[in-house]
Design an enzyme around this catalytic site. Structure first.
Site, PDB file in Angstrom:
ATOM      1  N   ASP A 340       0.833  -1.206   0.000  1.00 50.44           N
ATOM      2  CA  ASP A 340       0.000   0.000   0.000  1.00 50.44           C
ATOM      3  C   ASP A 340       0.876   1.267   0.000  1.00 50.44           C
ATOM      4  O   ASP A 340       1.908   1.310   0.658  1.00 50.44           O
ATOM      5  CB  ASP A 340      -0.870  -0.042   1.265  1.00 50.44           C
ATOM      6  CG  ASP A 340      -1.941   1.025   1.274  1.00 50.44           C
ATOM      7  OD1 ASP A 340      -2.716   1.070   0.310  1.00 50.44           O
ATOM      8  OD2 ASP A 340      -1.991   1.821   2.235  1.00 50.44           O
ATOM      9  N   GLU A 369       1.670  -0.509  -4.924  1.00 48.03           N
ATOM     10  CA  GLU A 369       0.595   0.397  -5.325  1.00 48.03           C
ATOM     11  C   GLU A 369       1.222   1.704  -5.789  1.00 48.03           C
ATOM     12  O   GLU A 369       1.605   2.556  -4.995  1.00 48.03           O
ATOM     13  CB  GLU A 369      -0.347   0.691  -4.149  1.00 48.03           C
ATOM     14  CG  GLU A 369      -1.534   1.532  -4.621  1.00 48.03           C
ATOM     15  CD  GLU A 369      -2.192   2.392  -3.545  1.00 48.03           C
ATOM     16  OE1 GLU A 369      -3.190   3.050  -3.861  1.00 48.03           O
ATOM     17  OE2 GLU A 369      -1.691   2.432  -2.406  1.00 48.03           O
ATOM     18  N   HIS A 435     -11.198  -1.040  -4.980  1.00 50.76           N
ATOM     19  CA  HIS A 435     -11.813  -0.375  -3.832  1.00 50.76           C
ATOM     20  C   HIS A 435     -11.515   1.122  -3.828  1.00 50.76           C
ATOM     21  O   HIS A 435     -12.067   1.857  -3.018  1.00 50.76           O
ATOM     22  CB  HIS A 435     -11.318  -1.008  -2.532  1.00 50.76           C
ATOM     23  CG  HIS A 435      -9.846  -0.819  -2.308  1.00 50.76           C
ATOM     24  ND1 HIS A 435      -8.883  -1.368  -3.131  1.00 50.76           N
ATOM     25  CD2 HIS A 435      -9.179  -0.108  -1.379  1.00 50.76           C
ATOM     26  CE1 HIS A 435      -7.695  -1.005  -2.696  1.00 50.76           C
ATOM     27  NE2 HIS A 435      -7.832  -0.241  -1.639  1.00 50.76           N
ATOM     28  N   ASP A 436     -10.605   1.568  -4.710  1.00 49.71           N
ATOM     29  CA  ASP A 436     -10.229   2.985  -4.764  1.00 49.71           C
ATOM     30  C   ASP A 436     -10.814   3.729  -5.966  1.00 49.71           C
ATOM     31  O   ASP A 436     -10.525   4.915  -6.143  1.00 49.71           O
ATOM     32  CB  ASP A 436      -8.698   3.113  -4.831  1.00 49.71           C
ATOM     33  CG  ASP A 436      -8.042   2.876  -3.487  1.00 49.71           C
ATOM     34  OD1 ASP A 436      -8.681   3.157  -2.458  1.00 49.71           O
ATOM     35  OD2 ASP A 436      -6.891   2.411  -3.464  1.00 49.71           O
TER      36      ASP A 436
END
Ligand code: CA
Length: 530
Positions: A340, A369, A435-436
């Site tokens: 992340d 990410e 999810h983003d």
């Protein structure tokens, strides 16, 4: 000829070892400006005796963007050493020599000068960029655990709402958990996916769990370690690999380390674990957020005081995080780590991370990410791949958002491909929603046929594709939190026709994975007319 546009750099995506013996060389030139490019190459020690510069090998124009053409050739070397330069011939029939010292007229006294050539002093296998082979054959499925399925009502957090009773707000809980995933492994097997990417499952306060309290514990609302182990074993039995989400850029404020800083201030043994600008450090409430970032006395993820940024240059923090990274591989046999906010953590740390995890599992997949150009992380000593938003954005912008033309999409995709070695492109992580981001069906304004085209087009690109949970049955959602709705399990509410299509697509992709990953794309006609 526009010589200023001619570009090459050794030991980069322009010159790299592809397999043990096959070396790939690229050259960039101005679009439609160059007629032919040749490579002159051979062993650095034999240029004067063998005069190999007399043999010119033609390069192939492989891809183009709106401003550049890219040329490519694959060569071998029996001595594992290489010296090379380019003979570039313009559409205007002028020509030049391009090598390590720049651009010169293509003359005898130039092409015989050894120091004018680029060099690859030795083909070091240890430096070659490699990816785990299984990644090329993987179709991922991303699960946001709080919203996939509630398999155990006993572990539901306080104030859990009935499943799917409303569109999610930031603070809602619906009770999803690991038992829910276990209960639906048959569903995932039927869909045909062979990799699961889990958003964080470690103990944390929020519903998304990106604010870790304890990296060694499964969040009690998701289950326990025994269940997790069973789940991973069951998935492995079905040929499904498991990737976890590591949130190493920051911690949650409820972590014991941060709590110690709040309690003991400058005397805390953890004060150097974070980037604290001044003391005292305040404890923030959701209702009492600072007005600007300057008011927060420490660095955070974005401007979120609940997520203090970790100091990954601190050896204590490094050891702490690397122990976590290896623990979950050793004890739970996970197959990948998704990192992340990977771009905001230092390179020194990621190099140590790679060494630590590959030492115990050589074919583990390391996915960062990063949403922008990522060459710095993809040299072979940090990540295998990044979340390829920059590549798939071009696809979305053309098909779904209709912001760009077909030729602009192709240009954007090709630009991204040319930023990286071919191996990177073969193992990268392609996704259309997550999810983003808003869901792809929503971006297609509910046009299912269009969504199918986008999905099919993405599945046929190099890289391993990922399906965001529920996208396969027609779920919709704007940017988060709307894209994190509860999975729909009532058959009559699912789009089964779409599920059938995606299932076929997954199957087709798995059959064609070798051709797609190791082949090359040729754009025959790109027509901008609607
Ligand atoms: Ca539950």
């Amino acid at each position: 000829m526009d010589t200023a546009a001619i570009y090459h750099r050794p030991e980069s995506e322009y010159a790299f070892l592809y397999t043990n013996t096959r070396f790939r060389i690229r050259l960039r030139t101005r679009k439609n400006d160059i007629k032919k490019v040749y490579v002159l190459c051979g062993d650095p020690y034999t240029i004067t005796t063998e005069k190999w510069y007399q043999k010119q090998r033609p390069m192939k124009k492989c891809l183009s963007t709106n401003v550049h053409d890219y040329w490519e050739i694959e060569v071998t070397s029996e001595t594992s050493r290489l010296q090379y330069a380019f003979h570039v011939v313009g559409e205007d029939n002028t020509d030049c020599f391009y090598g390590d010292q720049g651009i010169f007229p293509y003359r005898e006294n130039v092409i015989t000068e050894p120091n004018f050539y680029f060099r690859i002093p030795y083909f070091h296998q240890i430096d070659r960029f490699t990816i785990p082979e299984w990644v090329k054959e993987t179709v991922w499925y991303q699960i946001f655990p709080e919203r996939f399925a509630n398999g155990d009502k006993a572990n539901d957090p306080e104030h859990t709402l009935p499943w799917g009773s409303k569109d999610p707000d930031r603070e809602d809980f619906f009770g999803g958990d690991l038992q829910g995933v276990m209960d639906h492994l048959d569903y995932l097997t039927d869909l045909g996916i062979n990799g699961i990417y889990f958003c964080p499952i470690f103990k944390a306060t929020s519903n998304h769990k990106y604010d870790t309290i304890d990296y060694y514990e499964v969040d009690p609302a998701f289950g326990d370690k025994k269940l997790l182990k069973n789940l991973i074993d069951e998935a492995h039995k079905r040929g499904i690999r498991i990737m976890f989400d590591a949130v190493f850029n920051h911690m949650g404020v409820h972590s014991p380390q941060w709590q110690d800083v709040l309690k003991n201030g400058e005397k805390s043994i953890y004060k150097d674990w974070f980037h604290i600008r001044f003391f005292p450090v305040d404890s923030y409430q959701m209702t009492d957020l600072p007005e600007t970032a300057e008011n927060i006395p420490y660095d955070t993820f974005a401007f979120t005081p609940f997520m203090p940024k970790l100091n990954t240059a601190n050896p204590e923090v490094q050891k702490y995080l690397l122990d976590i990274a290896t623990y979950w591989i050793k004890e739970f046999d996970i197959d990948g780590w998704r990192l992340d906010v990977a771009n905001e953590v230092d390179h020194h740390f990621w190099k140590k991370f790679r060494e630590a995890v590959t030492e115990i599992k050589p074919d583990i997949y390391i996915l960062g990410e990063i949403w922008h150009s990522s060459q710095a992380w993809l040299q072979g000593d940090e990540f295998h791949a990044v979340m390829n938003y920059a590549f798939t954005d071009s696809i979305k912008d053309y098909f779904a958002k209709k912001k760009i033309t077909a030729s602009q999409m192709v240009s954007g995709m090709n630009h991204q491909q040319m930023l990286y070695r071919d191996q990177v492109n073969e193992g990268t992580f392609n996704l259309l929603d997550s999810h983003d981001t808003a869901r792809i069906l929503t971006l297609c304004q509910g046009n299912k046929e269009l969504m199918k085209s986008v999905m099919a087009f993405m599945f046929l690109q190099k890289g391993s594709p990922c399906i965001y949970y529920g996208t396969e049955i027609g779920m919709t959602g704007e940017d988060d939190p709307d894209c994190r709705k509860c999975m729909i399990w009532e058959k009559e509410e699912q789009d089964l026709e779409l599920f059938g299509f995606i299932k076929e697509l997954v199957s087709l992709r798995k059959q064609l994975s070798k051709i797609i990953s190791e082949g090359s794309t040729q754009w025959l006609i790109v027509n901008d007319r609607e």
